[in-house]
Write an enzyme that holds these catalytic residues in place. Structure first.
Site, short mmCIF file in Angstrom:
data_model
loop_
_atom_site.label_atom_id
_atom_site.label_comp_id
_atom_site.label_asym_id
_atom_site.label_seq_id
_atom_site.Cartn_x
_atom_site.Cartn_y
_atom_site.Cartn_z
N SER A 49 40.63 35.23 42.35
CA SER A 49 41.16 34.67 41.11
C SER A 49 42.36 33.77 41.38
CB SER A 49 41.47 35.80 40.12
OG SER A 49 41.62 35.32 38.82
N ASP A 106 34.88 35.66 37.79
CA ASP A 106 36.05 36.15 38.51
C ASP A 106 35.74 37.41 39.32
OD1 ASP A 106 38.64 37.34 39.08
OD2 ASP A 106 39.47 36.04 37.53
#
Length: 293
Positions: A69, A185
């Site tokens: 991320s 993610d």
């Protein structure tokens, strides 16, 4: 607690290119290798910049980076050739208007509130459109296939595309389609990918954990949050639990005190970066001891 992310032994077959790049980097170097895992945390990931700055100034070598991320964004920029000072110069100029400019809302029928095309353009510019083969040291990041639940290590192709996939928060950004994979993610499975560094054989593994312990203000208590706040907070609550067994794999863990910052507050970069510096300074003696041992 059981490890949710892919076990180290299984990862070895999935990170063969990263391991090959790592072995090549360490050829002829008569010292222990150092890898750093930069965790997810949205805006709180700005603290990674402060951590990297301290390590750079203290002469701590970094031989490999794994990111998830926002950790993938910072790590990818660093591996692409930007030093921490250059990343900080860009980060501290971010204001609320800049954040708003990168919001490209769409009708939420394709998996997310935002298309993410403006984010992709920014990441492409920051990395100079480099591929993983053109980085200054080995880098890998983690995404998740939202259809299968598989963890997907990213180590090939254009770095900005992997960074975008790794940072596409479910429900906020539309998933990234890569072949038959539909990627979001990686923090839903592996928010602090220390296991990636162990899989390629790093000697000293440092993990930077910026997953928060939520601290709502008195004003926020009892009030229903926005859709984006609900999604991000849900992601953070889950990530806090998933991160615990992963950070235990690292030799050293750096935890900047960033819990009071909401994940969308990128304009708080200056204080977040300083929080990263503060946390990193406290671990320098332990890092030096690990390198000497």
């Amino acid at each position: 607690m059981d490890l949710i992310a892919t076990p180290v032994e299984a990862l070895k077959d999935k990170l063969t290119k990263t391991e090959k790049r790592f072995r090549k980097r360490m050829e002829g170097l008569n010292r222990k290798s150092v890898g750093i895992a930069l965790g997810s945390g949205a805006a709180r990931g700005m603290a990674h910049v402060g951590v990297l700055d301290v390590l750079f100034r203290e002469g701590i070598p970094i031989d490999a980076v794994a990111g998830c991320s926002m950790g993938a964004v910072v790590g990818g920029c660093y591996a692409s050739g930007m030093d921490p000072e250059a990343i900080e110069e860009i980060a501290v100029d971010i204001n609320r208007l800049d954040v708003a400019r990168h919001v490209d809302l769409v009708v939420p029928t394709r998996g997310g509130l935002m298309a993410g095309s403006r984010l992709d353009e920014l990441l492409k510019e920051l990395t100079g459109d480099r591929t993983f083969d053109n980085l200054r040291f080995p880098f890998a990041c983690v995404a998740a296939d939202i259809l299968t639940g598989d963890e997907v290590p990213m180590e090939d192709g254009f770095v900005h595309e992997a960074m975008k996939a790794s940072s596409s928060i479910p429900g906020i950004f539309q998933p990234v389609v890569s072949g038959k994979r539909v990627l979001v993610d990686g923090g839903i499975l592996n928010p602090v990918p220390a296991n990636y560094l162990l899989a390629i054989g790093v000697d000293v593994c440092i993990a930077v954990d910026v997953m928060p312990v939520l601290r709502p203000s008195e004003e926020q208590m009892g009030r229903i949050p926005s859709i984006s706040a609900t999604l991000i907070n849900s992601f953070d609550i889950m990530g806090r639990l998933v991160a615990a067994p992963l950070t235990s794999l690292a030799d050293l863990v750096i935890r900047p005190d960033v819990g009071e910052v909401f994940g969308a507050e990128f304009w708080r970069a200056p204080e977040l970066i300083e929080k990263g510096r503060e946390a990193a300074r406290g671990t320098i003696p332990a890092i030096r001891k690990a390198l000497e041992g």
